[in-house]
Every structure is written in C-alpha cells, then in structure tokens.
Scaffold this motif. Structure first.
Motif, PDB file in Angstrom:
ATOM      1  N   GLN A 222     -17.238  -5.972 -14.746  1.00 56.88           N
ATOM      2  CA  GLN A 222     -18.256  -5.739 -13.727  1.00 56.88           C
ATOM      3  C   GLN A 222     -18.261  -6.859 -12.716  1.00 56.88           C
ATOM      4  OE1 GLN A 222     -22.341  -6.052 -14.636  1.00 56.88           O
ATOM      5  NE2 GLN A 222     -22.964  -4.749 -12.946  1.00 56.88           N
TER       6      GLN A 222
ATOM      7  N   ALA B 231     -25.529  -0.167 -13.673  1.00 54.24           N
ATOM      8  CA  ALA B 231     -25.693  -1.602 -13.464  1.00 54.24           C
ATOM      9  C   ALA B 231     -25.518  -1.949 -11.991  1.00 54.24           C
ATOM     10  CB  ALA B 231     -24.687  -2.365 -14.322  1.00 54.24           C
TER      11      ALA B 231
ATOM     12  N   LEU C 218     -24.291  -5.443 -16.783  1.00 50.36           N
ATOM     13  CA  LEU C 218     -23.808  -4.356 -17.622  1.00 50.36           C
ATOM     14  C   LEU C 218     -24.430  -4.409 -19.016  1.00 50.36           C
ATOM     15  CD1 LEU C 218     -21.388  -2.239 -17.193  1.00 50.36           C
ATOM     16  CD2 LEU C 218     -20.129  -3.728 -18.734  1.00 50.36           C
TER      17      LEU C 218
END
Lengths: 1012, 291
Positions: A640, A407, A414
C-alpha cells in the motif's frame, strides 16, 4: 397490516408477525433465519428461491407469506435426515452438480419435487423440471448427471461406494448425455491427493443450505442501506434535497457527494476516476448519487424515492464509434475525444507481411454487451470496532484489492481494514472490483456507529455490475498459399461505458493474447477504449479476449474456406508450439495446442461431418487460450502506498509475492489448517488448494481445513482473476506444506533411524525413502524451481514418476513407518506451534519493453479447441445447440472433476453469450432489459450435451504441472458456435449475439439477392 | 413492495363486495405470479389486494357432457397433469407444457392467465380456437362470455365491476376437429413468447375445411382471432398452399410491437411460420380423430 401467522416449515411450526406485503422468501430468510433459500431476482426468473409448497416447487419470491400459511413448506434445510444427506443431495455433491452453490438449494428442491412425483424421469423430464432454475457455473452438466444418477445414492452405503468409484471411474462410464474423457482420470500414481476428482470441500455445506453468503448474515443492531442512481445519462447535479427522505420514519442517515471523500477510486491506478457518490456530474443512468441507511430494506428503498435531485441534463453519447468524433459530448475532461486508452502496437513489418501474402481478407465484427449475471447479487456489510478497524463482509472475488481500495479511499492503513469474504455465488469478473456497496456501507456505518448491510437488486447489478466491453473490430489477415499467417492487423474500439474500471487492461488484453495461439510474424494493433454514457464495463471471463478471439477465429475459417483448406488444417499449420517467444514477447512454455486440435477433430468426427451435413445442420471449430495468472499485480510497488507518495518506477519484477499461504498443524498433529486469502467464488479454489496442500504435507485431504475467507486470518492473495489461483496460490500452498514437512524431517528421521534427507511423508505416515522405494517427487522439485525459472528452463523434463509400478507402502508387509501425527506432536512438544509458510512471485522479467508489455504476460498459457454441433431452424432462425466436444491443455489437472466443471460451465456461458445475451439500451441510456426475463441466459433445456477431454500436459512453471482452466475454457466457444451457424446456414453473421432475428434477416437478404 | 392491505376472502360474495367497495384501488390475487411482480415494480399501485385462494368454488376440473369445466384457481400444473385434459382436451397441453417454468406453473392459475389479459399469455389463443368461454360471477348472477369477446386491450377486459372469473368452459371436441398451439421463445426453457399462434380445423366429410380458427398471441394488443385467415381456408382442401395463404393473411393481421424480444418485422415473419405449423398439426390431429 401486520398479523400473526403460523407457518409449517420442514414439519416445525413457527408463529411470527408478518406484514401483508411480506413475501415468503423474506419471511423464511429474515424472520425464520432459514437462509438456505436464496434470493436472486425477486421476480420469479432465476429459481434460487424455490421451495416446496405441499410438494410443488414454488418461487418463494412470488408468493406472499400469507398464501403459504396452513400449507406444508419445505426448504433445503429440511431435506437431510438426522444429518444424513438425501440421495439427491449426495448425488449433487458427488457428480459435480455444485459450484458456487447459489442455485443449488433451489435446484435441489426442484429436483426433489420431480423425483418424489416420478422416480425415474427421462432426460427430457429432468430438463423440463429444472427449466425454471438458472445456473451460471456448471453448464447444467453436473446437475443433469446428479439427477440421472440419483438412484445410485439411495439406501445405506451406496453413497460411500460411489464416492470411491468416483475417484477412478465415475468420471468415465457415462452411457449418454454429458460426459468426460476417460483419459482425464489417469493421474500420477505417485501422488495421493493431486489429480484425484474429489468432490468439492464445500459441497455438503452448499447442498444443505448451511453455506453462508454475505446477504445471509445478520449482525445485531444492523441497518440497511440502498443507493439512489441517476435518472439521466449525462448531467450536472444542480440540487439535491434529502429532507423528505430524512423525514421518513425509520430513516437514519442520507449521504450524498458532499459526505464522501474527494479521493477517487477505480482499478487502474493511473485512471482512478470514480467518486463514491457523484460530486458534480453523473455519467450514466444509475450513476450513484446518494445512499440511505434505514431500519429495514423496505424503508431504505422508499427513502431513496423521496430524494429530490435536479439535473442539468447534458447531451449524451452511447456509441463508441460516435463518441470519438469531434464535437461529441465529453464525459471526462481528462479523456480527450472520450478516448480513455489508446494503444498503438506494431510488431514486425505489417506492410511487408501483407505484401508477401497470397491472400488477404478484411472483415468487420461487432461484439455485444454481455453481463456476467452471477446468481448471487453483490452484497456488503460494514461495521467498525471501537479501535477504528473497519470490518467489511463482501461478495467479492478480490478481497485484497477491496481491502487496498477501502484503505485508499477512506485514508487509513491497510492494517485497519479487515475484509471477510463469505461464500460467493459466482463472479466471472463482475465481482472483481470494490463496489459502491462496500464504500457506502462503510461510510454509513461509520456515521451511524452501527453495522450497515447493502444488497443489490438484480436491476442494480445490471447498472453497477461491470460487464463485458462491447468491441467493434476491424480485422485484416494475410496468409500464404498454404494458409500460414503472414500478417495480422487489428483495429478495435472498446465501448467502455462511463468509467475506466479495468478498461485499460481490457484494451491491452484485446490485443496481447491473440498472438499466443497462432504464430503471427507481423502484427499491428490499434486499440481505443472509449467512454460512453452507459454503465462502466470491466473484466469478464476471458478478459477482453473472447470477442477478438471470436472475430479472429471466424476470419481464419473464412480464409480457410476461401483457399479450400480444411479449418482444422489451417489451424494446425499456424498452431503455437512449446517454448516460443511470441512476436509481442509473451513466453510460451508448455503447449499442447496441436494435441487438442487433433483430439477434438477425432472425437467429434470432424472429417466425416464437415461439409457433409444436411442443410440446417452445422458443425464448427473454435480455439483459444489464456494466461495462467497475470504476470504483474494491478498496482505496483509496495502493498500500500501512502497518499502523498508517488508511484514507484516500473520494474519488471514483482515487488511482493502475489500469493501467500500459512499451514498450521494442530497440537496433536491430526489436523492441518490452511490459511490463504485466495477467493473461493465457486470455481473450486478451496478444493484444489486443499488437495495441493495435502499432497505437500503427505496427509489426506480429509485432515485439512481451509480458511480463505478472512484477511485477518489468512495472508494476502491477489484473488480470483486472470485465472491465476491454481498456479499462483497453488505454489504458495505447496511450498507452505513442504516447509512443514521440512521441519518434521529430523523428528521422523530420528524415529525411523535414518537421515533426515531420506524421509518422505505420504498417506499420513513418514517412511524412509529406501524402505518405501520412492523416487523424489518430480512435481515438488519443479515446483520449487518454478518461481525463478527463466524462459530457457521452460520445457524441462516432465515429472513423470519412475516408480509407478512399485507397490504402495500400505500394501507392503512390514515396512518401517511412523504416523504423521506422532511426528508432528513430538515437534510441538519441543517447539510449540508447527507452522509452514510459502509464497509465490511470478518469474522476473516477464514481457517485452514496449508500452503495455506487461498485459498478457503470465508464467504459463493454456490452450484449447472446441467443436460445436447444432441445428438451425431455417424458418425461424432458432439455433438448437446439440453437442460440444472440447479438449483442453490445462497442464496437469489437480482435480479433473473441477476442471471438467469449469469447461462445461464455460461452454454454456460462452454459447449463451454468442446467441442470446445482450444488454439493450434505449435512446436515453436506460437499460431495457435489466432483469432475467429480458436478459436471457441459457436454461438447462438450451444447454448442449458436452464432452470435455484433457490432453496430456505438464507445465514446469506450474504446481504439480498445472496451468489454468477457468477463463481459457470460454475462448474457443464463441468462434465454434459462430462457425457452426455459418456452416448450417451458409452465411457468416459477424455481429453478436447471433440471434434468430439476425439469422432470419441474413437468410432473407440472401434470398432477395439471389432473386435479383 | 409498496404497502397494501390483504383481504383473505372465503366466499365469492365477499370478494365481489370488496372489489366494488375499493374499485380501482383493489386487485384480485390468485396465484400472484404476475401481480406480485407488478406491485413490486409499481406498475400496479393499489391499497387493497383481495386474495381468492380460500374460495373453494373456484377450484376443480370436471367433465360433463357439454365439455370441460376448469375452476379459475386451477393451477397451470394441475391443468397440465389432468388426465381428463390429456385424454380429451389435449391441445391445451401444447400451452401448459411450455408456459414459463415449473415453479411458476405450480402457482399461476388458469383464471389469472386469462383475466390478466396480458398479450403474451399462452392459454387464451389455444382456448379460443377450442371455442372456450368463461363464466363470470357477480352477486346478480352468472354470465357466460366467449373468450374472444373478453379482451379489449392489454390488461383490459370486458369484466364488469365486481365480477369474478369463476371457471372456463371448453366444449368437447367434435369428431374431425383438431387444434394446436405453436409458440416461439428466444430460449427453450422459461421464455415469454415472442409470437404464438393457435389454430383449429374441423373437416367436412369430403375433407374440405368446415371451420377454422386462427388466434395470434404476443403480436397484437389482445389475443387476436383472425377471422379473415380462417375464411381463407373454409371450403378448401387443407393443403400446404391453402395454409400458406391463410398464414399470409394472419401475418398481415398481426399488429406487433418492437421490444427487447424482437422487432415487429421479425414477429410478423414468425406469425407466418407458426401459423402454417399450427395448421399442419391441427390437421393431423383432426384426421387422427377418425382413427
């Protein structure tokens, strides 16, 4: 030339078109789709492709398909009859002969060939017959047991009988050869599934060839990719001409540095320093320069050879001690003097400590370049769906980090990345990173709109595999008159290769875990992780610690010898005690190190042997321990981060749970599906997690299926590294199971006519506590508390059952109970899906407040001691490993068979790296032995006999009292071997590996010195 | 693997004819355990591979008064398990039992192990000490060559264009003759020899050495028959001192290389040790023949 040929495989005739150049393994796997036969080295060195040709074992990679025409070919798929495993297959399942399973088909075929020719082979004959089949997981112990005991599995019913006995006795009663400690089979009688040595849940699939590894997968319309590596160790790319490659028939795409994102990647967020393909510079021979997608693997490989790359060669540096000098070529602008990580740790007062020492000794040790060498080559298949979701099948031990990194590099959320981890054929740290295969296959696949499959060759693995750091260690140790440690100073240069990889963490680990084993009141660590023009090094089993541990153990024993103190005694005097905060702020909870020392000395006959063996015979001791999971995630903050957002400031707590599980019960209540992202890589995590889930739910393991391979299905788990899965994922799983039981309580209570708090689930039934005479399950209680337990709570009372003498509910005459599935069915009727979730965060506040304090923190630590006995041929320097005795404190074992399997594997892997493993380079930076006949690992003929024992231990912060075993079991081994060799020869060899040549040289030098 | 055309021949004439036709662009394929690795790594690049596996003339182990005849396509496993070999030519088993690993042994052939002329091959040293010869076939006829005259360098032999190795002949062992093969590998299973030594001794009535052969493997471009080392023993009592002396000569005669498996110095050291060990076992075996 292509011809039509007919092959008789497992009594079926297949007629297919094959090329003259096709090898048998490729025809079996790619044309007949019989992927049970594996491919590991393509050079006849590893044996995973072994099949039987007219009853004889043959490496199918070293036979042209044409040579097998007209012969009877038998593969792993042909052994079971009507779904019934053959006796040898059953024996492998039940005797712990299987871990990652990648060597299993070949191993079983070789064993079958032997047993068909010789029904009762001697141990020597078994070892000879299996000597062409490498295994990296089991230490060959379970395999040897399986072949020896194959007779027990012949005929109807005997296997079932055996299965039952294996729960309680099979671990114990071995007459000779590799054995286990009877104590290990003793378990908490309150528990039904935990503590039971059941066979692996994936064993049957692995022994029949049904287990699917990444390279076994074939997707429709699939393209094959290959990577071109640099031919120079250090250089600037002046020109790349891909036109010839692109013109080759069958080539679909060629990508180079200009086709990949500018975003860099790596492991440690502060040091992402790799591009998917080189943009400008190459830094080692093999550095990724271009990638090709083509209609088949052969075409892709040929195309890489047609790519013309012109380099401006730069001066290179290959030695870590050279690389830090002034004026030496720089690999990266950002790492001055090639120093990638600098650590300056000072605890206590080192000078005072040495001043107060009675005896001080300083020695220099050098480690080796060890490669994990799992039997399964790394592989990846990428494909994109029409909604723009990337689906990546990959051979990894860290699916979540791969998902995260894909990612990151490809600039997508993600949630748009799905990572599928098929069966993995061993990792040992070598599959703990996102690989160029993952990234290149994804980029090529997007470009082509077709699935792209890429598999490393064995040589690629050596280039890209991220092996162990070679460490140059200068250690100084001061002790008092009794041998008690007063001060310890360590200076280490870690040879990191060309990129950061895990290296920052590795360098910290090299210092931080040493004080967890012995009391070190004053400690200084100077660490330098240095860049050189060699393949990047990463994490390998025992991450950063095995070489310093080897050096420390050697130095401690040298000092013991200097002072005339027995090496076991000096260790007893310095041994870590429970509930201690170390000088570098690691919180030790449970600790039975002393017990392991005493047990290993008693069992090995240390006192009768040490110092009393004839010349050429040696005995040695080594100890070690490790973290049960890293206290902190590799990246911090949210799951993330977007590219724009900076990193969040460090907080001494986990932002998100490291392990998460969902348990889903079938509508009729007869089955549970456990969803968790923990990576089964051969170490047995699927099995122990299934056991803990079963225990929490109160149903047998046979009713549980685990789905751990798909990020789409299972919630996040950080993966198989830092020996974290049993403790961390174990908590998540048992909590998810308990959540289900919690939902069922009211229903069960209503049916039983009691209060909800008074029901208990066990053995697939719900009972009222009063009727069953149950006490609360201690493990469950402590498990609930563990997530938040602070250091003060460590060492709380053990969850020893009080009602161990009470009869089990089943044997009681009429007891009120209701079937588990009935309760679950009623719940579904009212509420729909029955789900339970659980998660685990490491305790807050782990570690100290200095730079790097997080590395080495863990909820719990393991301890172990090993004694090695061996002989040395004083004329050739050849070492023959004879016997290993090992005792471990792994907490309370969830599955003793799995624990012993880890120890046995670690002993052989550790012994192998101590005496024979080393990646060698020429003066241009080329690897001289990137294959399995040049880079040797132990065969079954080299492996010692192993006794593995466990000491009684309970870790309050672990699920059901469990800690770790996988990595910690490696640590005592190197020092024990080195000591035993010193004991046999009278000379300490301080450079790894301790090869016959080094031993002989040392003996010669001593002889020459004595003549003078 | 680079492209090639496979020719599956059924007669020696056919194989020989193709060899002559394609010259250096062709290789013979027996077991293939070396050739396939070489083709894959591009050490060998040829357009034609001539398979021998359907030629029945190349098979079989037989015993005549003169000795043992081993067909070139006999596999190492077949040789190792042969009753005739185990009973009458047992020193050969020193090599076959420790060579590589079973999945290789069941395919690799005796002919391949010899004619590949790889310096670390295990059969040539022990067979040379046993005075073996090879029969080479060509359409012009057969000729016999003593094994020690077959090798000229790494992967080079005195085979003429179009010749095929038909069989190996090992003379019956005389009374008071013994031979042994010692090898050193970096691990116990499946390892290439770092150094190896084969030795044979034949004793006189007065227990002195009538004849001796010492052949070194893996430490010279070819399996090296060290005549000077043998000379050091002939006429002498086969005792430790004499063996040491012969070993020193053998060590001096070795021309080892340095590689990943060991330095030249280490290999020389090994030659010294292995020579003495091989001589000792050979002596023991020579003495046992009297019993």
């Amino acid at each position: 030339m292509i011809r039509t040929r007919t092959f008789n495989v497992n009594d079926d005739n297949y007629t297919v078109a094959v090329s003259d150049t096709d090898s048998l393994v490729d025809v079996l796997r790619d044309k007949l789709r019989l992927t049970g036969t594996k491919k590991g080295c393509n050079a006849g060195d590893c044996g995973v492709c072994t099949v039987l040709i007219d009853g004889e074992p043959v490496n199918s990679c070293l036979m042209l398909a044409a040579q097998a025409e007209g012969k009877s070919i038998r593969t792993i798929e042909g052994l079971a009859t009507d779904g019934e495993l053959s006796p040898i297959q059953k024996a492998f399942v039940h005797e712990g002969g299987i871990q990652c399973g990648y060597c299993t088909p070949g191993m079983v075929m070789s064993a079958t060939a032997l047993l068909e020719r010789n029904a009762s082979p001697t141990e020597g004959e078994i070892k000879e017959a299996l000597s062409g089949n490498l295994c990296r997981c089991t230490g060959y112990s379970g395999i040897l047991r399986a072949v020896k005991r194959c007779d027990d599995y012949r005929g109807d019913g005997t296997c079932a009988k055996r299965t039952q006995t294996s729960d309680s006795q099979a671990q114990t009663g071995l007459d000779h050869g590799t054995e286990h400690d009877p104590q290990s089979a003793i378990r908490n009688p309150q528990l039904s599934s935990v503590g039971v040595p059941i066979p692996r849940v994936d064993a049957a699939d692995k022994v029949t060839g049904r287990a699917i590894y990444t390279a076994d997968i074939h997707l429709s319309n699939m393209v094959y990719g290959k990577i071109l590596g640099s031919t120079v160790a250090h250089g600037r790319i002046k020109r790349i001409d891909t036109s010839k490659a692109e013109a080759l028939e069958g080539v679909l795409a060629v990508i180079t540095g200009k086709d990949v994102p500018d975003t860099m990647y790596g492991v440690s967020p502060a040091r992402y320093d790799e591009h998917v393909l080189a943009k400008d510079k190459v830094r080692y021979v093999g550095d990724e320069v271009a990638a090709v997608g083509a209609i088949d693997e052969r075409t892709a490989e040929m195309a890489t050879k047609l790519i013309e790359v012109e380099y401006e060669e730069l001066p290179a540096v290959f030695d870590a001690l050279e690389a830090v000098k002034e004026g030496v070529p720089q690999l990266h602008d950002r790492y001055e003097r090639n120093i990638n990580t600098r650590i300056d740790h000072n605890f206590g007062d080192i000078e005072k400590g040495f001043a107060e020492s009675h005896h001080v000794r300083e020695e220099t040790f050098t480690g080796n370049s060890v490669y994990q060498s799992p039997l399964e080559p790394h592989a990846a298949i990428a494909t994109w769906d029409h909604a723009g979701t990337l689906v990546l099948y990959t051979a990894t031990q860290v699916p979540h980090y791969v998902q995260y990194m894909m990612a990151h590099v490809l600039h997508m959320p993600l949630g748009k990345v799905r990572v599928i981890r098929p069966a993995v054929g061993g990792g040992f740290g070598g599959k703990a990173e996102t690989t160029p295969l993952d990234l290149c296959s994804a980029i090529l696949s997007k470009k082509l709109g077709r699935p792209v499959k890429m598999v490393y060759s064995r040589e690629d693995m050596f280039h890209h595999g991220r092996g162990r750091h070679k460490q140059h260690m200068k250690f100084k140790l001061g002790v008092d008159r009794e041998g008690r440690i007063k001060a310890f100073k360590s200076e280490i240069y870690l040879d990191g290769g060309a990129y950061s990889s895990f290296g920052v963490v590795t360098a910290y680990y090299a210092g931080s875990v040493l004080p967890t084993l012995y009391h070190i009141p004053n400690y200084k660590y100077d660490g330098y992780r240095v860049m050189t023009n060699k393949p990047a090094c990463g994490a390998m089993r025992g991450h950063g610690v095995p070489q310093p541990r080897f050096a420390f153990e050697c130095l401690l024993t040298m000092i013991a010898d200097d002072l005339g103190i027995d090496p076991v005694k000096i260790r007893r005097r310095n041994a870590m005690m429970p509930n201690t905060r170390t000088i570098n702020d690691m919180d030790i909870g449970s600790c039975e190190f002393l017990a392991t020392l005493d047990a290993v000395a008693a069992k090995s006959g240390w006192n009768e042997k040490y110092g009393k063996l004839p010349k050429g015979k040696g005995i040695g001791i080594g100890c070690g321990g490790f973290v049960s999971g890293a206290g902190y995630c590799i990246y911090r903050g949210q799951v993330q981060l977007s590219h724009e957002k900076g990193r969040e400031p460090f907080q001494k707590k986990s932002i998100f749970p490291h392990a998460n599980a969902v348990v889903k019960i079938s509508e009729d209540g007869t089955a549970a599906v456990l969803l968790i992202g923990a990576a089964e890589i051969g170490q047995g995590s699927d099995t122990v997690l299934t056991q803990m889930c079963a225990e929490a739910l109160g149903i047998p393991t046979s009713r549980i299926r685990i789905r751990s391979e798909d990020s789409e299905i299972s919630p996040l788990d950080l993966g198989a590294y830092s020996s974290r899965v049993t403790l961390m994922a174990g908590h998540a799983v048992s909590r998810a199971g308990e959540a289900v039981v919690e939902k069922l309580r009211p229903y069960a209570a209503a049916m039983l006519g009691c209060d909800g708090s008074e029901v208990v689930a066990r053995d697939a039934e719900f009972f009222p506590t009063r009727a069953a005479g149950f006490s609360p399950r201690g493990a469950t209680e402590s498990c609930r508390a563990a997530g938040t337990a602070g250091p003060d709570e460590v060492g709380s009372p053990r969850g020893v059952p009080e009602a161990s003498q009470s009869p089990t509910p089943n044997s009681q005459s009429p007891i009120e109970s209701v079937p588990w599935e009935e309760v679950a069915r009623k719940y579904f009727n009212d509420h729909g899906p029955l789900l339970g979730t659980g998660c685990y965060k490491p305790p807050d506040g782990l570690g100290g407040d200095y730079k790097g304090a997080t590395v080495g923190t863990s909820p719990a630590y393991s301890f172990g001691s090993a004694v090695c006995e061996l002989s040395v041929d004083l004329e050739t320097g050849k070492v023959k490993m004879e016997r290993f005795t090992d005792y471990h404190d792994c907490g309370t074992p969830i599955n003793p068979q799995a624990v012993h399997g880890q120890v046995e594997g670690a002993v052989v892997m550790g012994a192998s790296e101590t005496i024979m493993e080393d990646v060698q380079f020429d003066e241009k930076g080329n690897i001289l032995n990137p294959n399995l006949h040049g880079y040797l690992t132990m065969t079954i003929k080299d492996a010692p006999e192993i006794f593995s024992g466990l000491v009684d231990s309970y870790e309050p912060r672990g699920p059901y009292g469990a800690k770790e075993i996988g990595e910690g079991s490696t640590l005592p081994v190197l020092g024990a071997v080195a000591h035993a060799i010193a004991n046999a020869t009278g000379i300490w060899i301080k450079d790894l590996p301790i090869t016959p040549e080094r031993i002989l040289k040392a003996l010669r030098e001593r002889k020459e010195a004595s003549v003078r | 693997m680079p492209d090639f055309e496979l020719h599956e021949t059924t007669t020696l004439a056919e194989a020989s004819d193709l060899l002559r036709r394609f010259g250096t662009d062709a290789r013979l394929l027996a077991g293939g355990t070396d050739l396939l690795v070489d083709l894959r790594s591009a050490r060998v690049r040829v357009g034609h591979v001539i398979s021998l596996s359907r030629i029945d003339d190349l098979r079989g182990i037989s015993k005549s008064e003169a000795g043992l005849r081993i067909g070139a396509l006999t596999t190492i496993a077949q040789l190792d398990r042969s009753d005739i070999v185990r009973e009458r030519f047992s020193p050969i088993v020193d090599a076959t039992g420790r060579m590589s690993a079973p999945p290789i042994r069941s395919v690799a052939t005796v002919g391949g192990n010899i004619v590949s002329a790889v310096p670390c091959a295990d059969l040539p040293p022990i067979l040379t000490t046993m005075h073996a010869s090879v029969i080479l076939w060509s359409p012009e006829g057969e000729r016999s060559v003593q094994l020690e005259s077959l090798f000229v360098g790494p992967r080079q032999t005195t085979l003429r264009k179009g010749e095929v190795l038909l069989a190996v002949l090992v003379p019956s062992m005389r009374a008071r003759f013994g031979a042994a093969y010692e090898r050193f590998g970096l691990r116990d299973g499946n390892a290439i020899a770092v150094a190896s030594v084969a030795a044979s001794l034949e004793l006189e009535g007065d227990d002195t050495v009538r004849e001796c052969r010492i052949v070194l493997g893996s430490v010279a471009p070819i399996p090296k028959l060290v005549e000077s080392a043998s000379a050091a023993l002939v006429g002498k009592k086969p005792e430790a001192d004499a063996f040491r002396e012969a070993a020193a000569v053998a060590m001096a005669a070795a021309e080892p290389i340095c590689d990943v498996r060991g330095s030249a110095e280490f290999r020389r050291e090994l030659v010294k040790v292995l020579t003495q060990r091989a001589l000792k076992t050979a002596l023991q075996r020579a003495q046992e023949t009297e019993a």
